[in-house]
Design a protein around this motif. Structure first.
Motif, PDB file in Angstrom:
ATOM      1  N   ILE A 133      88.944  29.369  92.763  1.00 15.33           N
ATOM      2  CA  ILE A 133      87.861  28.802  93.573  1.00 15.33           C
ATOM      3  C   ILE A 133      86.637  29.729  93.555  1.00 15.33           C
ATOM      4  CG2 ILE A 133      87.152  28.213  95.938  1.00 15.33           C
ATOM      5  CD1 ILE A 133      90.084  27.161  96.309  1.00 15.33           C
ATOM      6  N   VAL A 134      86.871  31.013  93.738  1.00 13.76           N
ATOM      7  CA  VAL A 134      85.743  31.944  93.778  1.00 13.76           C
ATOM      8  C   VAL A 134      85.070  32.071  92.402  1.00 13.76           C
ATOM      9  CG1 VAL A 134      85.079  34.350  94.205  1.00 13.76           C
ATOM     10  CG2 VAL A 134      86.642  33.208  95.766  1.00 13.76           C
ATOM     11  N   GLU A 135      85.868  31.983  91.352  1.00 13.33           N
ATOM     12  CA  GLU A 135      85.297  32.165  90.009  1.00 13.33           C
ATOM     13  C   GLU A 135      84.788  30.883  89.355  1.00 13.33           C
ATOM     14  OE1 GLU A 135      88.298  34.350  87.894  1.00 13.33           O
ATOM     15  OE2 GLU A 135      88.191  36.000  89.340  1.00 13.33           O
ATOM     16  N   THR A 136      85.375  29.726  89.738  1.00 20.10           N
ATOM     17  CA  THR A 136      84.946  28.480  89.081  1.00 20.10           C
ATOM     18  C   THR A 136      84.481  27.398  90.052  1.00 20.10           C
ATOM     19  OG1 THR A 136      87.074  27.312  89.139  1.00 20.10           O
ATOM     20  CG2 THR A 136      86.760  28.879  87.337  1.00 20.10           C
ATOM     21  N   GLY A 137      84.833  27.546  91.320  1.00 14.08           N
ATOM     22  CA  GLY A 137      84.446  26.523  92.299  1.00 14.08           C
ATOM     23  C   GLY A 137      85.562  25.545  92.598  1.00 14.08           C
ATOM     24  N   THR A 138      86.494  25.397  91.649  1.00 15.79           N
ATOM     25  CA  THR A 138      87.607  24.468  91.882  1.00 15.79           C
ATOM     26  C   THR A 138      88.934  25.226  91.905  1.00 15.79           C
ATOM     27  OG1 THR A 138      87.626  23.982  89.499  1.00 15.79           O
ATOM     28  CG2 THR A 138      86.524  22.394  90.940  1.00 15.79           C
ATOM     29  N   ALA A 139      89.930  24.616  92.540  1.00 18.62           N
ATOM     30  CA  ALA A 139      91.216  25.288  92.738  1.00 18.62           C
ATOM     31  C   ALA A 139      92.008  25.439  91.432  1.00 18.62           C
ATOM     32  CB  ALA A 139      92.046  24.533  93.772  1.00 18.62           C
ATOM     33  N   TYR A 140      91.678  24.593  90.463  1.00 16.15           N
ATOM     34  CA  TYR A 140      92.331  24.706  89.155  1.00 16.15           C
ATOM     35  C   TYR A 140      91.266  24.925  88.105  1.00 16.15           C
ATOM     36  CZ  TYR A 140      95.687  22.269  92.050  1.00 16.15           C
ATOM     37  OH  TYR A 140      96.490  21.897  93.093  1.00 16.15           O
ATOM     38  N   ARG A 141      91.617  25.683  87.086  1.00 17.94           N
ATOM     39  CA  ARG A 141      90.691  25.871  85.969  1.00 17.94           C
ATOM     40  C   ARG A 141      90.821  24.667  85.043  1.00 17.94           C
ATOM     41  NH1 ARG A 141      88.904  31.367  85.737  1.00 17.94           N
ATOM     42  NH2 ARG A 141      89.964  32.402  87.463  1.00 17.94           N
ATOM     43  N   ILE A 142      89.770  23.884  84.995  1.00 16.43           N
ATOM     44  CA  ILE A 142      89.849  22.661  84.206  1.00 16.43           C
ATOM     45  C   ILE A 142      89.581  22.996  82.740  1.00 16.43           C
ATOM     46  CG2 ILE A 142      88.883  20.347  83.910  1.00 16.43           C
ATOM     47  CD1 ILE A 142      88.322  20.629  87.076  1.00 16.43           C
ATOM     48  N   PRO A 143      90.588  22.771  81.878  1.00 16.55           N
ATOM     49  CA  PRO A 143      90.471  23.197  80.488  1.00 16.55           C
ATOM     50  C   PRO A 143      89.334  22.483  79.741  1.00 16.55           C
ATOM     51  CG  PRO A 143      92.686  22.324  80.951  1.00 16.55           C
ATOM     52  CD  PRO A 143      91.841  22.066  82.150  1.00 16.55           C
ATOM     53  N   GLU A 144      88.775  23.203  78.777  1.00 14.89           N
ATOM     54  CA  GLU A 144      87.682  22.691  77.951  1.00 14.89           C
ATOM     55  C   GLU A 144      88.032  21.320  77.347  1.00 14.89           C
ATOM     56  OE1 GLU A 144      83.905  23.011  77.102  1.00 14.89           O
ATOM     57  OE2 GLU A 144      84.968  24.605  78.171  1.00 14.89           O
TER      58      GLU A 144
END
Lengths: 183, 298
Positions: A133-144
Motif C-alpha cells: 500500500i505504501v509503495e504502490t497504493g494498492t494492497a496487492y502488486r498488480i502485475p504488468e
C-alpha cells in the motif's frame, strides 16, 4: 501471529489456567474503553451470543470471542495480547450485530490486535500488505501482465495512486516505522 | 434504455479497490457492461488508494486516513462513489458516516490530511453496487431491461458480510433477513433458492492466517446450497468469489465431495438476462465452468 500453523493455534493455552492476582492490569479495560469501538466493553454480561453465533468459532477449537471479552474485562492484558486466537476473527460483525448489550465485539478484537502489535514487529501478512500500500497504493502488486491484459480487454487504465501522499500519511501515523522495523 | 436523459444521480465514481483489478477482472468487466446497459455513467476515480481495511487490524488510524483520503478525492470530483467490493464499500461508508457525525474525529483526521492538501467536508455518499442497483437504478428499471429471463436457473445468493454488517453503521437492507439481493436475483427471472446460514461469512479474511477454517465454512455453505437444489451461486464480493469459485476444486478434493456449482458475479447473471454474450461478461474467466447452466439459455 500465526501463519497457517493450525495445530499451534488450536493447542494454544495462553488463555487457559488459573488467574494470579499479580497479573491483573487494572487500567486495561479503561484503555480499551477509551478507544473508538471499545466504549461498551464493561456492558458484557457473558451471555455467549457472540461465541454461539460466530462462524469461525464453529470450526475452531480455540477461538471464543466471549472468552476474549471476559479476559479483557478482567485485565488479563498480557495473556489476551499474546494470544494467537486473536487473529482468527474474520470481522464479519455478526457478534457486533447480535450482542444484546451493544458491545462492539469485533471492534474490541480490532482494538486488542492494534494493541498487540503496538511498538512491535508487524506480523508478516500485514507487513506485506502494508508495504504494498505504501509503495504502490494498492494492497496487492498488480502485475504488468494484468495491466496489459486490461488494455487488451478494453478496460480503462488503472488510475495511478499518489504515493507521496500515502507516504506522508504513513509517516504521520508511525505506520512507515512499523513496516521498516520488521525488515 | 440508454437514450434516457441522465440525471446527476446516474453518474458515479467507480472505486475499484485492489482485489478486483488483481484477481477478479471478470467482476469489473461484467459490471461495466451491465451498468452501461442500464444508463449509468462510471467515472474512473483518480489517484485512489486502498480503502484501508486490510490495515485496520494493525493500525486503525492508518485505515481511517486511507479511507478519508479516498473520500476527499471523491468530494473533489463532486460525485457519489460506488464500490464493487463490500470490504471497500463498507469501510468507505462507515468512515464517511463517522467523519460526518464526529466533529472531534473529523478535526483530528483533517489535521493529518492537511499535510497532503486535502480536507474532509462530508459532501458525498458511498454505496455498494447492490445498494446502488436497488436504490438508484431501481428494480423496475432492471426488470424493464431483461430480454432473456433466466427462468430455468435455480440461484442461491452469498452477499458478503460488509454489504449489510455492522447494521448500525451500514444502514442498508436487513442484515438478519436480507431482501434486496433476493429481489435483484428474481428480477432476472431466476428462481431464488433459500438455504441454511445464507448470511454466514465465508471466512475469506482469515485465509492468510488459517485456511482450514474458511475452506470448512465455504464447504458447508456449498453443501447447504446443494441440499436445497441450488444450481448456481451468485456473489458480489471478490474475496467471497475466490473462496467459492477459485477454491471450489480444492474444497471438493479436501472434503472428497462433488459440487460443481458455478459461481457468478451478480452482474454476470444480470448481464445474461439482459442479453449480453458470455464473452462480453467474461464468463470464461470462471474456474468452475458455468456451461451446464448457460447451455439452458435459449
Amino acid at each position: 501471529m500465526p501463519q497457517k500453523n493450525v495445530k499451534d493455534i488450536e493447542k494454544e493455552d495462553v488463555l487457559k489456567g488459573p488467574i494470579r492476582a499479580g497479573e491483573i492490569d487494572f487500567g486495561f479495560r479503561k484503555e480499551i474503553a477509551a478507544s473508538p469501538g471499545g466504549e461498551k466493553l464493561r456492558h458484557c454480561y457473558q451471555c455467549g451470543t457472540c461465541t454461539s453465533d460466530c462462524p469461525i468459532a464453529r470450526f475452531s477449537d480455540s477461538y471464543r470471542p466471549r472468552e476474549i471479552i471476559r479476559m479483557a474485562q478482567l485485565g488479563l492484558k498480557k495473556r489476551v495480547l499474546s494470544s494467537n486466537t486473536l487473529w482468527l476473527c474474520a470481522a464479519c460483525y455478526t457478534c457486533t450485530d447480535r450482542c444484546p448489550q451493544d458491545v462492539e465485539v469485533a471492534s474490541v478484537i480490532r482494538i486488542l490486535r492494534n494493541l498487540a502489535v503496538k511498538g512491535k514487529l508487524i506480523p508478516s501478512p500485514f507487513k506485506e500488505l502494508g508495504k504494498n500500500i505504501v509503495e504502490t497504493g494498492t494492497a496487492y502488486r498488480i502485475p504488468e501482465l494484468r495491466l496489459k491484459k486490461r488494455a487488451k480487454t478494453g478496460l480503462p487504465p488503472l488510475p495511478k495512486s499518489n504515493i507521496k501522499a500515502i507516504e506522508k500519511l504513513a509517516e504521520a501515523t508511525g505506520f512507515s516505522q512499523m513496516i521498516k522495523q520488521s525488515d | 434504455m440508454t437514450e434516457e436523459k441522465q440525471n446527476p444521480d446516474q453518474k458515479f465514481l467507480l472505486f475499484l479497490g485492489c482485489a478486483i483489478p488483481y484477481r477478479e477482472t471478470s467482476y469489473e468487466i461484467s459490471t461495466r457492461k451491465v451498468l452501461q446497459g442500464l444508463g449509468i455513467e462510471l467515472v474512473e476515480m483518480p489517484e485512489y488508494n486502498c480503502c484501508g481495511l486490510p490495515l485496520d487490524p494493525v493500525n486503525h488510524e492508518m485505515m481511517l486516513l486511507l479511507a478519508a483520503r479516498n473520500l476527499c478525492l471523491a468530494e473533489k470530483e463532486k460525485l457519489n462513489v460506488i464500490a464493487l467490493c463490500p470490504g471497500c464499500a463498507g469501510t468507505l461508508r462507515k468512515v464517511n458516516k463517522k467523519l460526518k457525525e464526529n466533529k472531534e474525529l473529523r478535526e483530528k483526521i483533517n489535521e493529518q490530511l492537511k499535510k497532503t492538501g486535502l480536507e474532509f467536508r462530508g459532501t458525498i455518499e458511498v454505496k455498494h453496487l447492490l445498494q446502488m442497483l436497488a436504490e438508484d437504478v431501481t428494480l423496475e428499471k432492471i426488470k424493464a431491461a431483461i430480454t432473456k429471463p433466466l427462468s430455468s436457473f435455480r440461484v442461491a445468493e452469498h452477499s458478503g458480510c460488509h454489504v449489510t454488517r455492522p447494521a448500525g453503521e451500514i444502514g442498508f437492507d436487513n442484515s438478519e433477513d436480507p431482501e434486496v439481493f433476493k429481489s435483484l436475483i428474481e428480477a432476472t427471472g431466476s428462481r431464488y433458492v433459500e438455504y441454511t446460514d445464507k448470511t454466514a461469512c465465508c471466512g475469506a479474511p482469515i485465509a492468510g492466517v488459517d485456511d482450514r477454517i474458511p475452506l470448512a465454512l465455504s464447504r458447508e455453505k456449498l453443501a447447504n446450497i446443494k441440499e436445497m437444489g441450488g444450481e448456481l451461486l451468485v456473489t458480489v464480493c471478490p474475496f467471497c468469489h475466490m473462496m467459492f469459485d477459485t477454491n471450489q476444486p480444492r474444497i471438493e478434493r479436501i472434503f472428497n465431495e462433488d459440487f460443481k456449482i458455478p459461481v457468478l458475479h451478480y452482474p454476470q447473471l444480470l448481464g445474461l438476462a439482459m442479453g449480453f454474450s458470455e464473452e462480453e461478461l467474461a464468463l470464461n474467466e470462471l474456474r468452475v465452468s458455468p456451461s451446464k447452466i448457460t447451455s439452458k439459455i435459449s
